[in-house]
Design an enzyme around this catalytic site. Structure first.
Site, PDB file in Angstrom:
ATOM      1  N   GLY A   1      38.156  38.435  39.750  1.00  0.00           N
ATOM      2  CA  GLY A   1      37.080  39.119  40.502  1.00  0.00           C
ATOM      3  C   GLY A   1      37.610  40.112  41.509  1.00  0.00           C
TER       4      GLY A   1
ATOM      5  N   GLY B   1      38.723  40.958  44.588  1.00  0.00           N
ATOM      6  CA  GLY B   1      39.172  40.203  45.757  1.00  0.00           C
ATOM      7  C   GLY B   1      39.265  41.064  47.001  1.00  0.00           C
ATOM      8  N   ARG B   2      39.289  42.377  46.801  1.00  0.00           N
ATOM      9  CA  ARG B   2      39.326  43.266  47.968  1.00  0.00           C
ATOM     10  C   ARG B   2      38.613  44.584  47.697  1.00  0.00           C
ATOM     11  NH1 ARG B   2      45.459  45.537  48.289  1.00  0.00           N
ATOM     12  NH2 ARG B   2      45.948  45.487  46.076  1.00  0.00           N
TER      13      ARG B   2
ATOM     14  N   ASP C   1      43.959  38.440  51.663  1.00  0.00           N
ATOM     15  CA  ASP C   1      43.195  38.826  52.850  1.00  0.00           C
ATOM     16  C   ASP C   1      42.118  39.888  52.621  1.00  0.00           C
ATOM     17  OD1 ASP C   1      44.721  41.035  52.374  1.00  0.00           O
ATOM     18  OD2 ASP C   1      45.880  40.939  54.221  1.00  0.00           O
ATOM     19  N   GLY C   2      42.019  40.394  51.395  1.00  0.00           N
ATOM     20  CA  GLY C   2      40.975  41.382  51.120  1.00  0.00           C
ATOM     21  C   GLY C   2      41.282  42.781  51.626  1.00  0.00           C
TER      22      GLY C   2
ATOM     23  N   ARG D   1      37.184  54.589  45.858  1.00  0.00           N
ATOM     24  CA  ARG D   1      37.382  54.966  44.463  1.00  0.00           C
ATOM     25  C   ARG D   1      36.035  55.324  43.844  1.00  0.00           C
ATOM     26  NH1 ARG D   1      41.080  50.176  41.971  1.00  0.00           N
ATOM     27  NH2 ARG D   1      39.232  48.871  42.108  1.00  0.00           N
TER      28      ARG D   1
ATOM     29  N   ASP E   1      42.594  42.486  33.367  1.00  0.00           N
ATOM     30  CA  ASP E   1      41.658  42.782  34.467  1.00  0.00           C
ATOM     31  C   ASP E   1      41.897  44.180  35.021  1.00  0.00           C
ATOM     32  OD1 ASP E   1      44.072  41.228  35.258  1.00  0.00           O
ATOM     33  OD2 ASP E   1      43.464  41.790  37.272  1.00  0.00           O
ATOM     34  N   ASN E   2      42.944  44.840  34.547  1.00  0.00           N
ATOM     35  CA  ASN E   2      43.212  46.211  34.977  1.00  0.00           C
ATOM     36  C   ASN E   2      42.980  47.205  33.842  1.00  0.00           C
ATOM     37  OD1 ASN E   2      43.921  45.312  37.511  1.00  0.00           O
ATOM     38  ND2 ASN E   2      46.108  45.230  37.078  1.00  0.00           N
TER      39      ASN E   2
HETATM   40  P1  AMP Z   1      45.824  43.435  41.051  1.00  0.00           P
HETATM   41  O1  AMP Z   1      47.123  42.876  40.628  1.00  0.00           O
HETATM   42  O2  AMP Z   1      45.886  44.328  42.259  1.00  0.00           O
HETATM   43  O3  AMP Z   1      45.038  44.026  39.947  1.00  0.00           O
HETATM   44  O4  AMP Z   1      44.962  42.191  41.586  1.00  0.00           O
HETATM   45  C1  AMP Z   1      44.706  41.059  40.820  1.00  0.00           C
HETATM   46  C2  AMP Z   1      43.620  40.246  41.481  1.00  0.00           C
HETATM   47  O5  AMP Z   1      44.011  39.898  42.813  1.00  0.00           O
HETATM   48  C3  AMP Z   1      42.299  40.956  41.633  1.00  0.00           C
HETATM   49  O6  AMP Z   1      41.287  39.997  41.483  1.00  0.00           O
HETATM   50  C4  AMP Z   1      42.357  41.502  43.024  1.00  0.00           C
HETATM   51  O7  AMP Z   1      41.090  41.726  43.554  1.00  0.00           O
HETATM   52  C5  AMP Z   1      43.080  40.384  43.748  1.00  0.00           C
HETATM   53  N1  AMP Z   1      43.804  40.876  44.934  1.00  0.00           N
HETATM   54  C6  AMP Z   1      44.904  41.662  44.988  1.00  0.00           C
HETATM   55  N2  AMP Z   1      45.270  41.920  46.246  1.00  0.00           N
HETATM   56  C7  AMP Z   1      44.372  41.274  47.034  1.00  0.00           C
HETATM   57  C8  AMP Z   1      44.196  41.145  48.456  1.00  0.00           C
HETATM   58  N3  AMP Z   1      45.016  41.716  49.324  1.00  0.00           N
HETATM   59  N4  AMP Z   1      43.163  40.406  48.882  1.00  0.00           N
HETATM   60  C9  AMP Z   1      42.317  39.812  48.027  1.00  0.00           C
HETATM   61  N5  AMP Z   1      42.435  39.879  46.704  1.00  0.00           N
HETATM   62  C10 AMP Z   1      43.433  40.606  46.203  1.00  0.00           C
HETATM   63 MG    MG Z   2      43.383  44.723  39.527  1.00  0.00          MG
END
Ligand code: AMP
Ligand code: MG
Length: 561
Positions: A122, A124-125, A157-158, A215, A293-294
């Protein structure tokens, strides 16, 4: 009484009226209207079932300041270039306030990370503010990244740090100007709050300046949105989400009644993904974290994290230190990984289709299309009129063009050769009749000199092999019979001179961390015209300097952002 002519002028002018504030834009939040919401309104971590999103407002930040904005994206949205001067602009794009019509939410999705099913992830930030309907009747979603905790933040931390936010802002826009399908970026804001990160997971966390990027994309739906519903056996919601995605983003699929709708949907996503991958390979982009998820359901480059650009050509290179050992997401693996990711999407859609065979054939087609796309792309990079796939009379001889390309890729990897500069240099080759077998190699190789990291240390056998390749290449070009001038123009239109090299981005980051966006501004300005030589801006096209070879952020990046 105005004349007929001036009336028309006024009408045209009115069509182009641009708004001064985000408040004046038209919002229509179709995603949250069409799909079920999480009934829980508290902002606590949880598994969200039977819903596609959770309503959540961005968390305020203490001292938001605008570091950069994209006038091109502002214009798409129907905003005037002055809109970014409105104090409310930075307030809204830092998450400190929302305007009428916005309905913020975080999306619920899952994904395969590094080949393993990771369950619910989901946003997360990331928090979507709303969908804007533009003056051209297009739909664009505005999403803040780094806007605070959501029910999907898990242990994090979002928030986002400045370095990763500069990189996302810069690359989104640069990719667009390079002609690569991508999400866009409207703004980059510093928050005035620090964020603690352990940049290389070395047990030394340190505070860093925080930032938020806005974005912009028609949608941020990912393969993982479908995968999560399928993994939970929620076929009803899976169908709802798929129907929504088709109605909103692929409506023409409904007009054709040939074959299964959901198979055609998969086919369309495969085609777009293939195109995106071919473009990545063309410009030397390495995404770095191709988790499902990306992966955008619209075939857009999404989630700029530890991405990088090839300086010296190396198919095994990845900028992502987290992947340094497996190299799952290295440059040369990207086409194969996209296929694997599409297979996960096909698995997720299986409950809607009910049989595997038609989806298998769609995935096979992806392989074929990708191969063709890559061949055409390489032909254009080399200035060939077309790629000749003929494979000899008995059909089992490799095509001479394929051999020519593969032999070149091996040579590029044999000594440190800057990929970007190589193709620009190659375009300068004079295809006159004087490259005879017995002529001196020196003048032939001289044209490539600037592309080498150690031009004075090229081994004699390398020089001999490269010169031999160049002679074959010249001969092949002579068969096409195109003039030097036309060929060069064609090659320079597909081989960029300026790309957001990792070290250039790092220099812009160093300054943005001090609150100064001028270097970022200058860099983005160069990257607006990546295929045109720009007098006085030669430094932006230079090979990676030695100091940047091993500096964090220039050659190594982590997922910590
Ligand atoms: P990413 O690797 O950036 O695509 O992130 C993978 C997952 O981790 C996604 O669900 C992001 O929303 C979550 N995520 C990454 N960095 C953070 C953060 N600093 N705080 C909260 N969720 C995060
Ligand atoms: Mg991502």
């Amino acid at each position: 009484m105005p004349s007929r002519e001036s009336c028309t002028l006024t009408d045209e002018k009115q069509e182009k009226v641009l708004h001064e504030t985000l408040e004046q834009l038209r919002y229509d939040n179709s995603f949250i209207r069409a799909l079920p919401a999480d009934p829980e309104s508290r902002n606590n971590l949880r598994q969200v079932h039977g819903a596609c999103f959770s309503r959540i407002a961005p968390s305020p930040v203490p001292d938001p300041r605008l570091i950069a904005a994209s006038p091109e994206v502002a214009e798409i949205l129907g905003l005037s270039p002055e809109a970014s001067r409105d104090p409310a602009f930075v307030e809204v794009l830092s998450g400190n306030r929302t305007v009428q019509g916005m309905a913020p939410f975080a999306a619920c999705y899952g994904g395969h990370q590094f080949g393993n099913w990771a369950g619910q992830l989901g946003d997360g930030r990331a928090i979507t503010l709303g969908e804007v309907i533009t003056p051209n009747d297009e739909r664009w979603e505005l999403q803040l990244k780094g806007a605070g905790r959501t029910p999907y933040s898990r242990s994090a931390d979002g928030r986002a740090v400045m370095r990763s936010s500069v990189r996302e802002f810069l690359c989104s826009e640069a990719m667009h100007h390079l002609g690569v399908p991508t999400t866009r970026a409207l703004s980059l804001v510093s928050t005035g709050a620090e964020v603690v990160r352990d940049m290389f997971y070395s047990g030394r966390p340190a505070p860093e300046p925080g930032a938020i990027v806005c974005r912009v994309a028609p949608s941020f739906i990912r393969f993982g949105n479908f995968e999560l519903l399928a993994a939970r056996g929620d076929a009803e919601l899976l169908r709802k989400l798929t129907d929504y995605t088709i109605d909103r983003h692929y409506p023409w699929l409904r007009e054709d009644d040939q074959g299964d709708l959901y198979v055609r949907f998969l086919d369309e996503v495969c085609q777009r993904t293939a195109r995106m991958i071919v473009e990545w390979m063309r410009v030397g982009f390495v995404h770095g974290v191709m988790n499902t998820d990306n992966m955008s359901i619209l075939g857009l480059t999404i989630d700029y994290g530890p991405y990088g650009w090839l300086d010296d050509f190396d198919p095994g290179w990845t900028p992502n230190t987290t992947d340094a050992e497996m190299r799952r997401y290295c440059y040369g693996n990207q086409p194969r990984i996209a296929h694997w990711n599409l297979l996960q999407l096909a698995n997720a859609l299986h409950p809607l289709v009910g049989s595997a065979a038609p989806m298998e054939s769609v995935l096979l087609n992806y392989g074929r299309r990708l191969a063709q796309g890559q061949q055409q792309m390489m032909a254009s990079k080399l200035g060939l009129r077309s790629f000749r796939p003929d494979s000899g009379e008995d059909g089992n001889q490799a095509s001479p063009d394929l051999t020519l390309v593969n032999d070149l890729l091996q040579l590029l990897h044999r000594v440190e050769t800057d990929m970007t500069l190589f193709y620009r240099a190659l375009a300068n080759l004079d295809v006159g009749g004087h490259h005879r077998v017995d002529s001196d190699d020196g003048p032939l190789l001289a044209v490539l000199r600037q592309a080498y990291y150690s031009p004075d240390a090229l081994a004699p056998d390398y020089q001999r092999d490269m010169a031999a390749w160049l002679r074959r290449y010249v001969q092949r070009l002579q068969e096409d019979g195109e003039g030097n001038h036309e060929r060069r123009a064609g090659m320079n239109a597909v081989n960029p001179l300026y790309v957001p090299r990792n070290y250039l981005a790092q220099l812009a980051i160093d300054q943005a961390e001090q609150g100064d966006g001028s270097r970022l501004h200058d860099l983005l300005d160069v990257l607006r015209h990546p295929y045109e030589e720009q007098a006085g801006r030669e430094a932006y096209a230079a090979r990676r300097p030695d100091w940047a070879r091993d500096r964090p952020g220039c050659s190594m990046l982590s997922c910590s952002s």
